[in-house]
Design a protein around this motif. Structure first.
Motif, short mmCIF file in Angstrom:
data_model
loop_
_atom_site.label_atom_id
_atom_site.label_comp_id
_atom_site.label_asym_id
_atom_site.label_seq_id
_atom_site.Cartn_x
_atom_site.Cartn_y
_atom_site.Cartn_z
N VAL A 258 -11.95 5.64 6.04
CA VAL A 258 -10.70 5.77 5.20
C VAL A 258 -10.78 7.09 4.52
N ASP A 259 -9.51 7.83 4.75
CA ASP A 259 -9.47 9.08 4.19
C ASP A 259 -8.35 9.00 3.20
N VAL A 260 -8.63 9.58 1.91
CA VAL A 260 -7.41 9.28 0.89
C VAL A 260 -7.42 10.61 0.35
N THR A 261 -6.37 11.29 0.25
CA THR A 261 -5.91 12.53 -0.47
C THR A 261 -4.59 12.30 -1.06
N PRO A 262 -4.45 13.08 -2.14
CA PRO A 262 -2.95 13.08 -2.78
C PRO A 262 -1.95 13.19 -1.64
N ALA A 263 -2.16 13.71 -0.32
CA ALA A 263 -0.92 13.88 0.26
C ALA A 263 -0.96 12.59 1.34
N ARG A 264 -2.00 12.25 1.64
CA ARG A 264 -2.01 11.11 2.65
C ARG A 264 -3.19 10.18 2.65
N ILE A 265 -2.86 8.89 3.26
CA ILE A 265 -3.86 8.07 3.47
C ILE A 265 -3.99 7.73 4.90
N THR A 266 -5.40 7.93 5.27
CA THR A 266 -5.59 7.73 6.88
C THR A 266 -6.62 6.62 7.31
N PHE A 267 -6.21 5.98 7.94
CA PHE A 267 -7.16 4.57 8.49
C PHE A 267 -7.59 4.96 9.94
N THR A 268 -8.96 5.29 10.14
CA THR A 268 -9.27 5.63 11.48
C THR A 268 -10.12 4.50 12.19
N PHE A 269 -9.72 4.08 13.19
CA PHE A 269 -10.51 2.89 13.78
C PHE A 269 -10.95 3.54 15.18
N GLY B 4 1.49 6.55 -8.32
CA GLY B 4 2.75 6.76 -9.10
C GLY B 4 3.79 7.52 -8.69
N ARG B 5 3.34 7.76 -7.10
CA ARG B 5 4.28 8.51 -6.24
C ARG B 5 4.04 8.15 -4.78
N LYS B 6 5.01 8.15 -4.03
CA LYS B 6 4.87 7.72 -2.62
C LYS B 6 3.91 8.71 -1.78
N ILE B 7 2.98 7.95 -1.04
CA ILE B 7 1.86 8.59 -0.14
C ILE B 7 2.20 7.83 0.90
N PRO B 8 2.23 8.47 1.98
CA PRO B 8 2.26 8.21 3.42
C PRO B 8 1.16 7.37 3.90
N GLN C 133 0.88 -3.06 11.40
CA GLN C 133 1.92 -3.90 11.04
C GLN C 133 1.76 -4.17 9.40
N SER C 134 0.97 -3.63 8.71
CA SER C 134 0.95 -3.83 7.26
C SER C 134 1.27 -2.34 6.44
N ARG C 135 1.61 -1.47 7.25
CA ARG C 135 1.76 -0.05 6.81
C ARG C 135 2.71 0.11 5.48
N VAL C 136 3.75 -0.57 5.69
CA VAL C 136 4.64 -0.51 4.74
C VAL C 136 4.07 -1.06 3.43
N LEU D 226 0.87 -1.38 2.56
CA LEU D 226 -0.19 -0.47 1.97
C LEU D 226 0.47 0.83 1.29
N GLU D 227 1.60 1.11 1.64
CA GLU D 227 2.37 2.47 1.08
C GLU D 227 2.77 2.08 -0.14
N GLY D 228 3.26 0.77 -0.40
CA GLY D 228 3.62 0.05 -1.61
C GLY D 228 2.44 0.07 -2.41
N ILE D 229 1.17 -0.40 -1.85
CA ILE D 229 0.27 -0.50 -3.06
C ILE D 229 -0.15 1.08 -3.32
N ALA D 230 -0.21 2.15 -2.66
CA ALA D 230 -0.58 3.42 -2.78
C ALA D 230 0.37 4.04 -3.76
N GLU D 231 1.89 3.84 -3.66
CA GLU D 231 2.85 4.15 -4.53
C GLU D 231 2.39 3.64 -6.03
N LYS D 232 2.09 2.18 -5.92
CA LYS D 232 1.85 1.75 -7.10
C LYS D 232 0.63 2.53 -8.09
N VAL D 233 -0.44 2.85 -7.09
CA VAL D 233 -1.90 3.28 -7.67
C VAL D 233 -1.32 4.79 -8.47
#
Length: 612
Positions: free
Chosen positions: A514-525, A552-556, A538-541, A543-550
């Protein structure tokens, strides 16, 4: 002249007119042609399948002026009187009326010695013979075994198992089968054409299915609908008169289940109740449609079979079968069959039907166990990420991991495989304590030398603890990021775990990285982790809501698949590794966050812990 119902008017008069019983009719025809005809017959099968009709045709074949023949003329006195049931030498006896032994002795046994008045043979046709008493069967045994040359016994029954074996062993047993809906519908179409009745093919198929393999029942149903609608019959007339459930409503309900639209399913059940449908029949028709879908999932070419789908239903069946797995259909058939039984005894049958439909919607969310196991069998599988769980309940300690806000079970297993240093630590039982509950006595020493088991090698342990190696980076659920990224990742994973613990343990913890940067969160399988990858997508939306909550801005959030397999490093020989005591291993394993997460999902008994 009184009206003659269709079932009597169109009763078969020759062996070739008997539908769906070629095995029986061909046997009797050949026996007549060769003169090898038995003296006693038992015709067994479901109602309306042609048992009594075949017995009458055989009686005509024996007594026709041209006979014995396989093709009775149907116009001589013997054929005419037998067809009308008034031939004096063909005695049709209702076993339900003549049950007692006295009736059998008076009607059958005493008349055996009397020669036929006009015909060639005297025929005793006993209908529903299983209704005879045991004493009546015993009285008939000798007569059936050795009747006079001019006597033939024919016995018809719907319950073959109730006839004593002593009787069956003295007669030829011919079993009739239920007639297919396709054959019945074709016969109904021919009769409707001859009677000048205008009726669509879908209505005929509905009548055929209502007869459940009985030609007589289907003709009686056609007579009833004709009395209601006249000679022009629509499919709604059939549904209204017979109280049948239309196929359109059944398919609407199945489509609502597939779409997981509970509101629409409840509305359709309400519609069925308003139309006065029997909810038990509704469950039966739903189960039948589920069976048809299962057949199409096995062989899609059967879509043109009228027994499976009518002409106007084929497109809808194709669309439904493409959205359902065989596991879904098997579970649906079981649930609907059970619901039919529950409706029969329930005070509120509507509730049972509605809950059954809801259960089907939730069962569709289940993932096949084989897919879960295949996803967990990879190098970074579910059980492998937290330890080795054996058949005896043995759990492998995961060793020290990087301390984060949301410890992931996956971060520990790769370390154990690639870095054997945790087993060289001088005090492995204190390493988990440092992760879970830091104490004042745990000074910087555990961070720099978490414990070599032998003091002479503190420098090697420190390097193994502090120096990051590029080849082992994929084995942690993190990657080198900007200075602020670890806090962002820790907060993000903590929020995911707090919101959906099961999703975190079965999907997030399964990720290769799981790579987390201020620009993107990437799950690698990994390529074999198809199920957790699909669930993550299926849970991408969410997860993006959780990231935005943490943040303070939208992170894809992105989900990728890597072709890189986890590196395998040579293990240290067992002789070089000091063995820890079982109490030390138990304490270390039970305080490990990964092991704790495993036990939250799988509440197994912690019977034995071994170091592997």
């Amino acid at each position: 002249m009184s009206y003659l119902v269709l079932a009597r008017k169109w009763r078969p008069q020759r062996f070739g007119d008997v539908l769906g019983q070629q095995a029986v009719t061909r046997t009797l025809e050949n026996a007549l042609k060769t003169g090898r005809l038995a003296h006693a017959f038992v015709f067994a099968g479901p109602r309306g399948s042609g048992k009594t009709t075949t017995a009458r045709i055989l009686a005509k074949a024996l007594n026709c002026v041209n006979g014995p023949t396989a093709e009775p003329c149907g116009v001589c006195e013997a054929c005419t009187e037998i067809a009308e049931g008034r031939d004096i030498d063909v005695l049709e006896i209702d076993a339900a009326t003549h049950t007692g032994v006295d009736n059998v002795r008076e009607v059958i046994i005493e008349g055996l010695a009397i020669a036929p008045v006009r015909n060639r043979c005297k025929v005793f046709l006993i209908d529903e013979v299983h209704m005879l008493s045991s004493s009546s069967f015993n009285a008939l045994l000798k007569s059936i075994e050795e009747p006079p040359p001019h006597v033939v016994f024919m016995m018809a029954t719907t319950e073959l198992h109730k006839i004593p074996e002593t009787v069956l062993s003295r007669a030829q047993v011919h079993e009739f089968r239920a007639i297919s809906a396709k054959t019945v519908a074709e016969r109904l179409r021919y009769i409707a054409t001859e009677e000048r009745i205008d009726i669509p093919g879908e209505a005929l198929l509905l009548l055929a299915r209502a007869g459940e393999g009985s030609m007589r029942d289907s003709l009686s149903a056609l007579d009833q609908v004709r009395a209601f609608a006249g000679d022009t019959i629509a499919i709604d007339d059939v549904v209204t008169v017979l109280g049948l459930v239309g196929r359109d409503l059944v398919l609407d309900i199945l489509e609502a289940v597939v779409a997981e639209d509970a509101g629409a399913a409840f509305v359709l059940v309400e519609r069925a109740i308003e139309r006065g449908y029997d909810l038990r029949l509704l469950c039966r028709e739903l189960a039948r449609a589920t069976r048809d879908l299962l057949i199409l999932s096995v062989d899609v070419s059967r879509v043109n079979d009228p027994d499976v789908a009518g002409e106007g239903e084929r497109d809808r069946f194709k669309a439904l079968v493409s959205q359902c797995s065989r596991e879904d259909l098997l579970r649906a058939f079981d649930v609907l069959t059970r619901a039919e039984q529950d409706v029969r005894t329930s005070d509120q049958p509507r509730y049972n039907v509605e809950m059954a439909l809801l259960r089907l919607m939730y069962l569709r969310k289940l993932t096949p166990l084989s897919e879960l196991l295949s996803g967990a069998s990879g190098a970074s599988g579910a059980l492998g990420s937290t330890g080795a769980l054996g058949s005896t309940g043995a759990v492998r300690s995961a060793g020290p991991v990087r301390r984060t806000v949301a410890p992931e079970p996956r971060t520990s297993a790769p370390e154990l495989r690639t870095a054997p240093e945790p087993r060289r630590a001088p005090e492995p039982r204190t390493a988990p304590e440092a992760r879970t509950a830091p104490e004042p006595r745990r000074a910087p020493e555990p961070r720099t030398a978490p414990g070599a088991r032998t003091a002479p090698e503190p420098r090697t342990a420190t390097e193994a603890r502090t120096a990051p190696e590029p080849r082992t980076a994929p084995e942690h659920l993190s990657a080198p990021v900007a200075p602020s990224a670890p806090d962002l990742k820790d907060s993000f994973l903590a929020q995911v775990k707090a919101a959906k613990m099961f999703f975190y343990s079965t999907v997030v913890a399964q990720a290769y990285r799981v790579d987390v940067t201020p620009a993107r969160i990437t799950f690698t399988f990994l390529p074999n982790q198809r199920v957790p990858k699909e669930q993550c997508e299926q849970s991408r939306v969410w997860l993006e809501g959780i990231a935005e909550k943490v943040a303070g801005r939208k992170i894809p959030v992105a989900v990728t698949v890597t072709e890189q397999m986890p590196p395998q490093t040579a293990s240290v020989a067992e002789t070089d590794i000091p063995r820890a005591t079982e109490d030390d291993l138990r304490r270390e394993a039970l305080t490990d966050p990964g092991v704790q997460a495993l036990f939250e999902i799988f509440p197994v008994e912690k019977s034995k812990i071994e170091e592997v």
